[in-house]
Design a protein around this motif. Structure first.
Motif, PDB file in Angstrom:
ATOM      1  N   HIS A 166       0.842  -1.207   0.000  1.00 12.19           N
ATOM      2  CA  HIS A 166       0.000   0.000   0.000  1.00 12.19           C
ATOM      3  C   HIS A 166       0.871   1.249   0.000  1.00 12.19           C
ATOM      4  O   HIS A 166       0.588   2.212  -0.728  1.00 12.19           O
ATOM      5  CB  HIS A 166      -0.908  -0.023   1.230  1.00 12.19           C
ATOM      6  N   LEU A 167       1.930   1.256   0.797  1.00 17.70           N
ATOM      7  CA  LEU A 167       2.839   2.411   0.813  1.00 17.70           C
ATOM      8  C   LEU A 167       3.558   2.556  -0.517  1.00 17.70           C
ATOM      9  O   LEU A 167       3.727   3.674  -1.040  1.00 17.70           O
ATOM     10  CB  LEU A 167       3.852   2.250   1.950  1.00 17.70           C
ATOM     11  N   ARG A 172       5.863   5.540  -2.260  1.00 18.72           N
ATOM     12  CA  ARG A 172       6.921   5.564  -1.245  1.00 18.72           C
ATOM     13  C   ARG A 172       7.957   4.485  -1.562  1.00 18.72           C
ATOM     14  O   ARG A 172       7.613   3.349  -1.906  1.00 18.72           O
ATOM     15  CB  ARG A 172       6.332   5.351   0.146  1.00 18.72           C
ATOM     16  N   ARG A 173       9.210   4.847  -1.406  1.00 20.77           N
ATOM     17  CA  ARG A 173      10.296   3.911  -1.714  1.00 20.77           C
ATOM     18  C   ARG A 173      11.259   3.735  -0.549  1.00 20.77           C
ATOM     19  O   ARG A 173      11.989   2.744  -0.498  1.00 20.77           O
ATOM     20  CB  ARG A 173      11.076   4.399  -2.950  1.00 20.77           C
ATOM     21  N   ARG A 174      11.289   4.675   0.366  1.00 22.83           N
ATOM     22  CA  ARG A 174      12.195   4.604   1.520  1.00 22.83           C
ATOM     23  C   ARG A 174      11.332   4.365   2.762  1.00 22.83           C
ATOM     24  O   ARG A 174      11.005   5.281   3.513  1.00 22.83           O
ATOM     25  CB  ARG A 174      13.001   5.891   1.645  1.00 22.83           C
ATOM     26  N   PHE A 237      13.910   8.728   4.743  1.00 29.32           N
ATOM     27  CA  PHE A 237      12.736   7.838   4.691  1.00 29.32           C
ATOM     28  C   PHE A 237      11.522   8.673   4.329  1.00 29.32           C
ATOM     29  O   PHE A 237      11.429   9.855   4.669  1.00 29.32           O
ATOM     30  CB  PHE A 237      12.536   7.112   6.023  1.00 29.32           C
ATOM     31  N   ASP A 238      10.593   8.060   3.606  1.00 27.37           N
ATOM     32  CA  ASP A 238       9.371   8.763   3.222  1.00 27.37           C
ATOM     33  C   ASP A 238       8.110   8.024   3.693  1.00 27.37           C
ATOM     34  O   ASP A 238       6.993   8.409   3.337  1.00 27.37           O
ATOM     35  CB  ASP A 238       9.314   8.999   1.709  1.00 27.37           C
ATOM     36  N   ALA A 239       8.310   6.967   4.483  1.00 35.10           N
ATOM     37  CA  ALA A 239       7.166   6.239   5.041  1.00 35.10           C
ATOM     38  C   ALA A 239       7.629   5.456   6.253  1.00 35.10           C
ATOM     39  O   ALA A 239       8.820   5.158   6.405  1.00 35.10           O
ATOM     40  CB  ALA A 239       6.554   5.290   4.003  1.00 35.10           C
ATOM     41  N   VAL A 240       6.659   5.136   7.118  1.00 30.92           N
ATOM     42  CA  VAL A 240       6.924   4.321   8.304  1.00 30.92           C
ATOM     43  C   VAL A 240       5.877   3.216   8.366  1.00 30.92           C
ATOM     44  O   VAL A 240       4.677   3.481   8.275  1.00 30.92           O
ATOM     45  CB  VAL A 240       6.869   5.153   9.601  1.00 30.92           C
ATOM     46  N   PHE A 241       6.352   1.991   8.519  1.00 29.88           N
ATOM     47  CA  PHE A 241       5.463   0.860   8.784  1.00 29.88           C
ATOM     48  C   PHE A 241       5.700   0.445  10.230  1.00 29.88           C
ATOM     49  O   PHE A 241       6.746  -0.122  10.561  1.00 29.88           O
ATOM     50  CB  PHE A 241       5.750  -0.287   7.821  1.00 29.88           C
ATOM     51  N   THR A 265       4.830  14.379   3.839  1.00 27.18           N
ATOM     52  CA  THR A 265       6.256  14.055   3.759  1.00 27.18           C
ATOM     53  C   THR A 265       6.528  12.591   4.080  1.00 27.18           C
ATOM     54  O   THR A 265       7.311  11.919   3.408  1.00 27.18           O
ATOM     55  CB  THR A 265       7.053  14.951   4.726  1.00 27.18           C
ATOM     56  N   VAL A 266       5.876  12.104   5.119  1.00 30.64           N
ATOM     57  CA  VAL A 266       6.044  10.714   5.552  1.00 30.64           C
ATOM     58  C   VAL A 266       4.672  10.084   5.744  1.00 30.64           C
ATOM     59  O   VAL A 266       3.863  10.581   6.542  1.00 30.64           O
ATOM     60  CB  VAL A 266       6.849  10.622   6.868  1.00 30.64           C
TER      61      VAL A 266
END
Length: 330
Positions: A166-167, A172-174, A237-241, A265-266
């Motif tokens: 989903h991200l 999102r890649r990072r 980073f551009d996302a957090v799981f 941004t994230v």
């Protein structure tokens, strides 16, 4: 019961068959007995019935930590499912302590319960013999597989893969994954990280170990600390799981504190779909792991074993779904 029999003009045995829902009773007889029951306000003596059957009508539920929202909500789901089936639940907290988990299995309290639903966090494959107990047991979670017991669990790998996908679909890649447990070969953390890695590989995104952030117990404070560490490291980073929602909520708190826009941004995604996820700001995208299905299935499987079911041991994996909310909005 004698009064009901006299009022309905039937035998005591017939009344017993009606209240125990015996199937082979004529509808007219059942209606007559039920009318007498209603008029007299008769209630079955469950304690006496359970004693005759060698049962207490109570089941045990052993969970690691009720301060973790997922386990608190799971306990609520189990209690409601048990009540629907006429059972009472005795809850025990093991505090994610190995010795406490072992003690639960041999506690004198097991004499008060007909069976146990058990969610260990610290026991592992080497402790499999400890689960060979002389009473019905259903094991939850991912710590111990493949033994002579029933096992109800969630789809950690595919759920985590779906969260990561989903991200990726949001560009999102990072993607930082927070809450990993170093050296864990089996367990929710290891399986969810595996799902994360699977999604990266399927999309041709190189795996960066610097984006795997270790954490201890999955509390909000742990999630905030993980994000603080990845920011301090300078890793982009551009996302957090978050490997659970508490971690993800803590992560959003830290991001807000650093004035980092979520989701601009994230983007942030969690796992578990606890109630707080729907009321966070922004609301949290998460994986719903089928908590109600897990609770109901565990109760039904345990009840079948209590009743003498000798079918092969079951392993049930609950269905999951992605709940899209504001924290990953395009």
């Amino acid at each position: 019961m004698h009064d009901v029999a006299a009022a309905a003009g039937v035998s005591v045995k017939t009344v017993s068959n009606v209240v125990n829902d015996y199937p082979h009773i004529r509808p007219a007889t059942r209606e007559k007995v039920q009318r007498a029951i209603d008029e007299l306000g008769y209630r079955m003596n469950l304690s006496a019935r359970n004693l005759r059957q060698g049962r207490t009508g109570i089941i045990g539920l052993a969970l690691p930590e009720l301060s973790l929202p997922y386990f608190a909500e799971l306990a609520d789901s189990v209690i409601r499912a048990a009540e629907d089936r006429g059972l009472v639940v005795l809850i025990e907290q093991t505090s994610a302590d190995r010795q406490h988990e072992l003690d639960v299995l041999t506690s004198e309290r097991r004499q008060l319960t007909d069976g146990l639903i058990f969610s260990p966090l610290e026991l592992g494959p080497d402790d499999a013999d400890a689960l060979k107990v002389p009473y019905p047991i259903v094991v939850l979670g991912e710590r111990i597989f493949g033994g002579d017991w029933d096992h109800v669990t969630m789809n950690n790998v595919d759920g985590a893969r779906a969260a990561t996908q989903h991200l990726i679909d949001r560009g999102r890649r990072r993607i930082a994954v927070i809450g990993a447990h170093a050296g864990e070969a089996m367990g929710s953390a290891a399986l969810r990280v595996l799902g994360y890695q699977t999604a990266l590989a399927a999309n041709g995104i190189p795996f960066d170990p610097d984006l795997v952030i270790e954490g201890g117990l999955w509390h909000r404070a742990t999630g905030a600390d993980c994000v603080e560490r990845v920011i301090a490291s300078g890793v982009e980073f551009d996302a957090v799981f978050g490997l659970n929602d508490a971690l993800a909520l803590g992560a959003m708190h830290a991001l807000h504190a650093h004035r980092i826009d979520v989701p601009g941004t994230v983007a942030v995604v969690g796992f578990d779909d606890i109630e707080d996820a729907a009321y966070a700001s922004p609301t949290l995208t998460t994986i719903s792991p089928g908590r109600e299905q897990i609770a109901a299935t565990a109760i039904d499987v345990l009840m079948a074993r209590i009743a003498g079911d000798t079918e092969p041991f079951r392993r049930v994996i609950a269905d999951f779904s992605l709940i899209e909310r504001e924290s990953t909005a395009p």
